[in-house]
Design a protein around this motif. Structure first.
Motif, PDB file in Angstrom:
ATOM      1  N   ALA A 127       0.837  -1.203   0.000  1.00 20.01           N
ATOM      2  CA  ALA A 127       0.000   0.000   0.000  1.00 20.01           C
ATOM      3  C   ALA A 127       0.869   1.249   0.000  1.00 20.01           C
ATOM      4  O   ALA A 127       1.821   1.361   0.781  1.00 20.01           O
ATOM      5  N   ASP A 136      -5.120   5.872  -0.354  1.00 19.16           N
ATOM      6  CA  ASP A 136      -4.074   4.903  -0.070  1.00 19.16           C
ATOM      7  C   ASP A 136      -4.409   3.544  -0.692  1.00 19.16           C
ATOM      8  O   ASP A 136      -5.563   3.098  -0.689  1.00 19.16           O
ATOM      9  N   GLY A 137      -3.393   2.895  -1.242  1.00 15.85           N
ATOM     10  CA  GLY A 137      -3.559   1.584  -1.859  1.00 15.85           C
ATOM     11  C   GLY A 137      -2.353   1.253  -2.704  1.00 15.85           C
ATOM     12  O   GLY A 137      -1.447   2.078  -2.893  1.00 15.85           O
TER      13      GLY A 137
END
Length: 442
Positions: A127, A136-137
């Motif tokens: 992430a 976020d990721g």
């Protein structure tokens, strides 16, 4: 690359393509730099390189180039490691560049200390946090690995891939990195979608032997044989990428239960090069296996596969070697050892394949290894591994007295998975125990 040349599924994929370019030190690294420069001639292509030579002092030099424009940045890391460089800088940078309309492709020219497979795995799974205007990721939401392009020195690669030197001994990394040269050089080719073999070996048999190894290690990867990398034109590099088949790996990570024979490699023997398959429906005796593993060092490029240890009936054990180094470790439970809820979550393809060979007593437990040899006797390898299997009287103990089997000597029982933020990505499908040449635990 011209979008018209892409398979229809990737034409509709709007994520920014990433080409990963790898090459070990010396001519191969210089060749990788030339490949990156050639790819940069295509408008809209950005190249990124992190120089990790100062990593021991917590310093990383990052260079970003687009066209004739170059930006160099010195990064100071509180803890200097490859993982930190990935998490803190490379992955966020990919997301930032992918958001720019002017960027059509990103080329990662990897420092030899980077593991190409680990980089692909990080793009897919780690992430990315703290990028302004982005949720976020993983970076894989914005970018996709279009290809891994590996440059190797045809004159030295086979010697490096079958040797025992460590990166530290070669002066390539800091003292806390215990990887071998063989592991890096074999890994760079194993993950490749296309290969540039640089230089002439000077011997037609040596070159034919190297070609035979490559055709078995990466059977689907097109190989360009180049005497002088400086004469390689951008159009030829783009043409090489266009030759990569639609079903190519493209950064995909294989787990321990994926097919061991990838693609359609030649199954015969050429110039002493062959793939040796070993399968058994009874477990290894751990002490005898530990002794027998010496047969996987001399004359062997790489070995990998799933093994069943009599002393560890619930755990799939993964074995992977390159040259004079080997790792073993846990790769999760056998299906037969899973609870009903765990079994319901298991990969459907894995369950389907296991059902074809299910044993009423032992379930899906078995042994399956593939060994790539270049100068070893396949019969000797099979004989040594067969000797390491439990004998009939021992098998009866495995069936009826597991508490007695658990008391056998087990040199493979010490691996562990300690959480450690500073550990380097391995690219291997387990948390394992490294072993030095000749089977001495490290």
């Amino acid at each position: 690359m011209d979008p018209a040349l892409l398979p229809s599924g990737r034409q509709s994929d709007r994520r920014t393509p990433v080409v990963v370019v790898a090459g070990f030190t010396g001519p191969a690294a210089a060749g990788a730099a030339r490949l990156a420069a050639a790819l940069r001639e295509t408008p809209g292509t950005v190249t990124i390189r992190h120089d990790l030579s100062g990593l021991g002092e917590g310093i990383v030099h990052r260079t970003v180039r687009i066209g004739e424009q170059e930006t160099s940045t010195v990064l100071e890391l509180a803890h200097g490691c490859v993982s930190c460089t990935l998490r803190i800088d490379l992955l966020p940078l990919l997301c930032v560049l992918a958001a720019r309309d002017s960027v059509n492709r990103i080329v990662l020219e990897l420092d030899p200390a980077f593991d190409a497979e680990a980089v692909c795995q990080a793009i897919e799974n780690i992430a990315v946090t703290g990028v302004v205007g982005r949720i976020d990721g993983p970076a894989a939401r914005e970018v996709r690995v279009e290809a891994v392009l590996t440059c190797l020195d045809a004159r030295t690669w086979l010697a490096d891939a079958t040797g025992e030197d460590t990166l530290v001994e070669r002066g390539s990394v800091t003292a806390d990195d215990d990887r071998t040269v063989a592991r890096v050089t074999v890994g760079q080719v194993d993950v490749a979608d296309a290969v540039v073999a640089l230089g002439n070996t000077g011997d037609t048999i040596d070159q034919a032997r190297l070609a035979a190894v490559l055709s078995r290690l990466v059977p689907d990867a097109p190989v360009a044989w180049v005497d002088d990398i400086d004469l390689l034109r951008a159009a030829e590099v783009e043409a090489l990428l266009a030759r990569i088949p639609a079903h190519a790996r493209r950064g995909r990570i294989f787990d321990a239960h994926a097919p061991l024979l990838r693609g359609q490699p030649p199954l015969g023997t050429e110039y002493g090069v062959a793939l040796v398959e070993f399968a058994a429906s009874r477990p290894f005796h751990p002490a005898r296996l530990h002794e027998a593993l010496d047969v996987l060092f001399d004359g062997v490029v790489t070995a990998r596969g799933r093994i069943w240890l009599a002393t560890q009936p619930n755990e799939v054990v993964w074995l992977e070697s390159a040259g004079g180094g080997l790792q073993v470790g846990g790769a999760g439970p056998w299906l037969a050892a899973m609870s009903p809820s765990e079994l319901a979550q298991a990969d459907p393809m894995r369950r389907a394949m296991a059902a074809l060979r299910w044993d009423d007593q032992f379930g899906d437990r078995d042994i399956s290894l593939v060994i790539l040899v270049h100068d070893a006797d396949p019969a000797e390898i099979r004989q040594a591994l067969h000797w390491a299997l439990v004998e009939d009287d021992e098998l009866r103990l495995v069936e009826g007295a597991p508490e007695r089997v658990a008391q056998w000597e087990d040199p493979f029982g010490d691996w562990h998975a300690d959480p450690c933020e500073t550990s380097e990505p391995t690219g291997l499908p387990f948390d394992g125990q490294a072993k030095s040449p000749r089977g001495e635990a490290k």
